[in-house]
Design a protein around this motif. Structure first.
Motif, PDB file in Angstrom:
ATOM      1  N   LEU A   1     -47.714   7.860  -4.997  1.00 41.80           N
ATOM      2  CA  LEU A   1     -46.758   8.963  -5.180  1.00 41.80           C
ATOM      3  C   LEU A   1     -45.659   8.957  -4.121  1.00 41.80           C
ATOM      4  CD1 LEU A   1     -48.894  12.090  -6.227  1.00 41.80           C
ATOM      5  CD2 LEU A   1     -47.211  10.838  -7.604  1.00 41.80           C
ATOM      6  N   ASP A   2     -46.061   8.821  -2.871  1.00 41.13           N
ATOM      7  CA  ASP A   2     -45.084   8.956  -1.796  1.00 41.13           C
ATOM      8  C   ASP A   2     -44.450   7.644  -1.365  1.00 41.13           C
ATOM      9  OD1 ASP A   2     -45.430  11.694  -1.741  1.00 41.13           O
ATOM     10  OD2 ASP A   2     -47.198  11.501  -0.444  1.00 41.13           O
ATOM     11  N   ASN A   3     -45.225   6.588  -1.412  1.00 38.72           N
ATOM     12  CA  ASN A   3     -44.595   5.303  -1.094  1.00 38.72           C
ATOM     13  C   ASN A   3     -45.302   4.129  -1.778  1.00 38.72           C
ATOM     14  OD1 ASN A   3     -46.839   5.679   0.452  1.00 38.72           O
ATOM     15  ND2 ASN A   3     -45.693   5.868   2.378  1.00 38.72           N
ATOM     16  N   GLU A   4     -44.529   3.061  -1.892  1.00 39.17           N
ATOM     17  CA  GLU A   4     -45.071   1.864  -2.530  1.00 39.17           C
ATOM     18  C   GLU A   4     -46.162   1.278  -1.642  1.00 39.17           C
ATOM     19  OE1 GLU A   4     -41.187   0.411  -2.612  1.00 39.17           O
ATOM     20  OE2 GLU A   4     -41.423  -0.894  -0.871  1.00 39.17           O
ATOM     21  N   SER A   5     -47.036   0.527  -2.272  1.00 38.56           N
ATOM     22  CA  SER A   5     -48.144  -0.034  -1.511  1.00 38.56           C
ATOM     23  C   SER A   5     -48.686  -1.291  -2.196  1.00 38.56           C
ATOM     24  CB  SER A   5     -49.240   1.021  -1.362  1.00 38.56           C
ATOM     25  OG  SER A   5     -50.278   0.523  -0.551  1.00 38.56           O
ATOM     26  N   TYR A   6     -49.639  -1.913  -1.570  1.00 36.64           N
ATOM     27  CA  TYR A   6     -50.229  -3.135  -2.147  1.00 36.64           C
ATOM     28  C   TYR A   6     -51.752  -2.996  -2.213  1.00 36.64           C
ATOM     29  CZ  TYR A   6     -51.132  -4.285   2.747  1.00 36.64           C
ATOM     30  OH  TYR A   6     -51.545  -4.254   4.041  1.00 36.64           O
ATOM     31  N   GLY A   7     -52.354  -3.947  -2.904  1.00 37.85           N
ATOM     32  CA  GLY A   7     -53.782  -3.878  -3.237  1.00 37.85           C
ATOM     33  C   GLY A   7     -54.716  -3.455  -2.116  1.00 37.85           C
ATOM     34  N   TYR A   8     -54.717  -4.216  -1.058  1.00 37.52           N
ATOM     35  CA  TYR A   8     -55.705  -3.931  -0.013  1.00 37.52           C
ATOM     36  C   TYR A   8     -55.467  -2.583   0.656  1.00 37.52           C
ATOM     37  CZ  TYR A   8     -58.568  -4.125   4.115  1.00 37.52           C
ATOM     38  OH  TYR A   8     -59.485  -3.811   5.079  1.00 37.52           O
ATOM     39  N   GLU A   9     -54.168  -2.263   0.876  1.00 40.58           N
ATOM     40  CA  GLU A   9     -53.855  -0.990   1.522  1.00 40.58           C
ATOM     41  C   GLU A   9     -54.360   0.186   0.680  1.00 40.58           C
ATOM     42  OE1 GLU A   9     -50.024   0.186   4.058  1.00 40.58           O
ATOM     43  OE2 GLU A   9     -49.687   0.417   1.894  1.00 40.58           O
ATOM     44  N   ILE A  10     -54.152   0.064  -0.630  1.00 38.03           N
ATOM     45  CA  ILE A  10     -54.596   1.136  -1.533  1.00 38.03           C
ATOM     46  C   ILE A  10     -56.113   1.298  -1.465  1.00 38.03           C
ATOM     47  CG2 ILE A  10     -54.790   1.802  -3.967  1.00 38.03           C
ATOM     48  CD1 ILE A  10     -52.008   0.552  -4.378  1.00 38.03           C
ATOM     49  N   SER A  11     -56.827   0.189  -1.552  1.00 35.21           N
ATOM     50  CA  SER A  11     -58.288   0.297  -1.544  1.00 35.21           C
ATOM     51  C   SER A  11     -58.789   0.833  -0.203  1.00 35.21           C
ATOM     52  CB  SER A  11     -58.942  -1.042  -1.896  1.00 35.21           C
ATOM     53  OG  SER A  11     -58.847  -1.944  -0.819  1.00 35.21           O
ATOM     54  N   LYS A  12     -58.097   0.462   0.869  1.00 31.47           N
ATOM     55  CA  LYS A  12     -58.503   0.935   2.193  1.00 31.47           C
ATOM     56  C   LYS A  12     -58.287   2.445   2.324  1.00 31.47           C
ATOM     57  CE  LYS A  12     -56.228  -0.250   5.918  1.00 31.47           C
ATOM     58  NZ  LYS A  12     -55.619  -1.072   6.998  1.00 31.47           N
ATOM     59  N   LYS A  13     -57.151   2.896   1.807  1.00 35.69           N
ATOM     60  CA  LYS A  13     -56.844   4.327   1.893  1.00 35.69           C
ATOM     61  C   LYS A  13     -57.784   5.160   1.025  1.00 35.69           C
ATOM     62  CE  LYS A  13     -52.093   4.540   3.470  1.00 35.69           C
ATOM     63  NZ  LYS A  13     -50.695   4.587   2.979  1.00 35.69           N
ATOM     64  N   ILE A  14     -58.156   4.603  -0.130  1.00 38.97           N
ATOM     65  CA  ILE A  14     -59.099   5.321  -1.000  1.00 38.97           C
ATOM     66  C   ILE A  14     -60.412   5.525  -0.245  1.00 38.97           C
ATOM     67  CG2 ILE A  14     -60.520   5.151  -3.101  1.00 38.97           C
ATOM     68  CD1 ILE A  14     -58.161   3.703  -4.427  1.00 38.97           C
ATOM     69  N   LYS A  15     -60.816   4.462   0.431  1.00 35.59           N
ATOM     70  CA  LYS A  15     -62.062   4.518   1.192  1.00 35.59           C
ATOM     71  C   LYS A  15     -61.959   5.593   2.296  1.00 35.59           C
ATOM     72  CE  LYS A  15     -64.793   1.395   4.051  1.00 35.59           C
ATOM     73  NZ  LYS A  15     -64.812   0.022   4.567  1.00 35.59           N
ATOM     74  N   GLU A  16     -60.831   5.605   3.009  1.00 33.30           N
ATOM     75  CA  GLU A  16     -60.653   6.561   4.095  1.00 33.30           C
ATOM     76  C   GLU A  16     -60.601   8.001   3.589  1.00 33.30           C
ATOM     77  OE1 GLU A  16     -58.077   3.436   6.780  1.00 33.30           O
ATOM     78  OE2 GLU A  16     -57.113   5.283   6.082  1.00 33.30           O
TER      79      GLU A  16
ATOM     80  N   THR B   1     -55.829   7.790 -11.888  1.00 33.61           N
ATOM     81  CA  THR B   1     -55.259   8.950 -11.199  1.00 33.61           C
ATOM     82  C   THR B   1     -55.256   8.734  -9.684  1.00 33.61           C
ATOM     83  OG1 THR B   1     -56.378  10.203 -12.923  1.00 33.61           O
ATOM     84  CG2 THR B   1     -55.337  11.477 -11.176  1.00 33.61           C
ATOM     85  N   ILE B   2     -56.372   8.225  -9.187  1.00 38.64           N
ATOM     86  CA  ILE B   2     -56.497   7.988  -7.746  1.00 38.64           C
ATOM     87  C   ILE B   2     -55.437   6.997  -7.270  1.00 38.64           C
ATOM     88  CG2 ILE B   2     -57.989   6.956  -5.975  1.00 38.64           C
ATOM     89  CD1 ILE B   2     -60.398   8.126  -7.559  1.00 38.64           C
ATOM     90  N   ILE B   3     -55.266   5.914  -8.039  1.00 40.44           N
ATOM     91  CA  ILE B   3     -54.296   4.888  -7.639  1.00 40.44           C
ATOM     92  C   ILE B   3     -52.866   5.450  -7.707  1.00 40.44           C
ATOM     93  CG2 ILE B   3     -53.306   2.654  -8.299  1.00 40.44           C
ATOM     94  CD1 ILE B   3     -56.272   1.965  -9.201  1.00 40.44           C
ATOM     95  N   LEU B   4     -52.579   6.191  -8.754  1.00 41.41           N
ATOM     96  CA  LEU B   4     -51.235   6.786  -8.878  1.00 41.41           C
ATOM     97  C   LEU B   4     -50.954   7.734  -7.715  1.00 41.41           C
ATOM     98  CD1 LEU B   4     -51.006   7.457 -12.732  1.00 41.41           C
ATOM     99  CD2 LEU B   4     -49.756   5.739 -11.414  1.00 41.41           C
ATOM    100  N   TYR B   5     -51.959   8.479  -7.324  1.00 39.54           N
ATOM    101  CA  TYR B   5     -51.809   9.388  -6.189  1.00 39.54           C
ATOM    102  C   TYR B   5     -51.378   8.625  -4.936  1.00 39.54           C
ATOM    103  CZ  TYR B   5     -53.129  12.305  -2.216  1.00 39.54           C
ATOM    104  OH  TYR B   5     -53.121  12.994  -1.034  1.00 39.54           O
ATOM    105  N   MET B   6     -52.017   7.473  -4.748  1.00 44.45           N
ATOM    106  CA  MET B   6     -51.722   6.647  -3.579  1.00 44.45           C
ATOM    107  C   MET B   6     -50.278   6.160  -3.570  1.00 44.45           C
ATOM    108  SD  MET B   6     -54.217   6.556  -1.673  1.00 44.45           S
ATOM    109  CE  MET B   6     -55.909   7.038  -1.697  1.00 44.45           C
TER     110      MET B   6
END
Lengths: 109, 322
Positions: free
Chosen positions: A20-35, A13-18
């Motif tokens: 939702l609005d725009n495409e992304s890649y591995g590190y960016e997703i993990s960084k945003k989850i952290k933030e 769910t968390i990854i899908l949320y990331m």
């Protein structure tokens, strides 16, 4: 820091949320989850890629290559229609879960 | 950076080398590298950055599970991890085993040496009042006693080692123990080399006594044979004793020859040994008792030894080719 056991059922769910609005890649997703989690949840590398694999197999996300600067190639992910539907389902499920668990939560002195 | 790469390589070492895995590894690496660079930019030291990146890697089992990777069969079967105590017990038991088997083999060779010696002493009238015929017979009494004791030792020590059989089948030790064993093994290596040199030197030098004594007379050469056999006995003891210690390290560290494959080979060589050695004894006894060839029939042992060495050597080489 949240233990990964508690959150396991909602990594997808968390990854899908990331996505939702725009495409992304591995590190960016993990960084945003952290933030977004105020550094309370840091997703492990292996957890992230297990989830990517699972989500892609289920048709919830799609992967594609994107050329970055310096000719570096990156795998990007985008959410699919099925993925958005699944995300909505999970949100409903979470609301119910939250209500149920809350029934068992109280202050104890 | 090198550290991160190595870490990832190690993590993936047990996984199959497929396109999918290579891709995954590449992805993970570029993620980790990016994370590392950003941490450095935020003012973390090299070690801190690497520490964080590695601690946030997670668990490789998660990937194995998710990607449905078949776990290597060997990996599944083998590792029974044994404790340091078991390791030490095994090393001690092996040393004792080597000593006892060594003594047993020593006694077997000495048994034939004294047989030759007694019959010659009777012939030379050093032992008086016994006919030559009886002379060859009285040597047989200690001969059989020594052989019986040796066989007893073989069986006894073999049974004692039985409980360590699982170690021979292949076990895993913790990496700490492995390091400790490696150090011990390396320290032992020089002792082993020296023992090997002494043993080989004894073997090579032993015929010299035979040559020297044969210059004097036929009778003297028989004493030369006795001396030769004694030297060979000492050499064989050294080989067996130090060889067993060496094998125990090799088994624990699972160095080369204790692969499944080599075990099979050892089994066949062992089976052949169990046939030809008793056969040699039978030839020795018949030629002595029936044909009264005591003065020369001891030669069946060195000949058998040579033939056996040739067989096991050739067998190993031929097998290795496949």
């Amino acid at each position: 820091m949240i233990s990964s056991d508690v959150i396991r059922g909602y990594n997808d769910t968390i990854i899908l949320y990331m996505l939702l609005d725009n495409e992304s890649y591995g590190y960016e997703i993990s960084k945003k989850i952290k933030e977004l989690s105020d550094e309370k949840y840091i997703i492990k590398e292996t957890t992230l890629y297990s989830a990517f694999n699972r989500l892609e197999k289920n048709g919830y996300i799609e992967s594609f290559y994107k050329q970055e600067t310096f000719g570096k190639r990156r795998t990007y992910y985008r959410i699919t229609k099925a993925g958005t539907d699944y995300y909505k389902e999970k949100c409903v499920e979470w609301e119910v879960t939250k209500q149920v668990i809350n029934r068992f939560i109280k202050e104890v002195n | 950076m090198e550290t991160i790469n190595n870490y990832l390589e190690n993590m993936f070492a047990s996984l199959p080398n497929t396109e999918e895995m290579r891709k995954l590894k590449e992805e993970l690496l570029s993620n980790m590298e990016e994370k590392y660079h950003e941490l450095k930019r935020d003012g973390k030291t090299e070690n801190e950055a690497i520490g964080i990146v590695i601690s946030e890697f997670g668990n490789i089992d998660e990937l194995i599970h998710e990607f449905d990777i078949p776990v290597d069969k060997n990996e599944e079967e083998l590792p029974t991890i044994i404790t340091d105590k078991e390791v030490n017990n095994y090393l001690e038991a092996s040393e004792k085993f080597g000593k006892v088997i060594g003594i047993g083999v020593f006694m077997c060779i000495i048994a034939s040496a004294q047989l030759v010696l007694i019959s010659q002493l009777v012939e030379d009238n050093v032992i008086v009042g016994v006919s030559e015929q009886a002379g060859s017979i009285i040597g047989l009494v200690p001969f059989f006693i020594l052989i019986a004791i040796a066989v007893g030792l073989f069986i006894y020590s073999g049974m004692k080692m039985e409980k360590y059989k699982y170690i021979e089948d292949g076990v895993e030790v913790t990496s700490n123990t492995k390091t400790y064993l490696r150090q011990k093994n390396e320290a032992f290596q020089s002792t082993f080399t020296i023992s090997l040199i002494i043993g080989v030197a004894l073997c090579i030098l032993s015929p010299i006594i035979l040559f020297i004594t044969s210059i004097y007379s036929d009778g003297a050469s028989v004493y030369g044979v006795v001396a030769l056999l004694c030297m060979v006995a000492v050499a064989v003891y050294i080989f067996v004793y130090y060889g067993t210690i060496r094998d125990s390290y090799k088994k624990l560290l699972r160095i080369d020859e204790f692969s499944k494959y080599k075990q099979e080979e050892n089994r066949i060589i062992g089976a052949v040994a169990s046939i030809i050695w008793p056969l040699a004894v039978v030839i020795f006894l018949i030629s002595g008792l029936v044909f009264n060839q005591w003065h020369i029939n001891w030669i069946v042992f060195p000949i058998t030894g040579l033939l056996f060495a040739m067989f096991s050597g050739a067998y190993s080489i031929l097998k290795e080719k496949h």
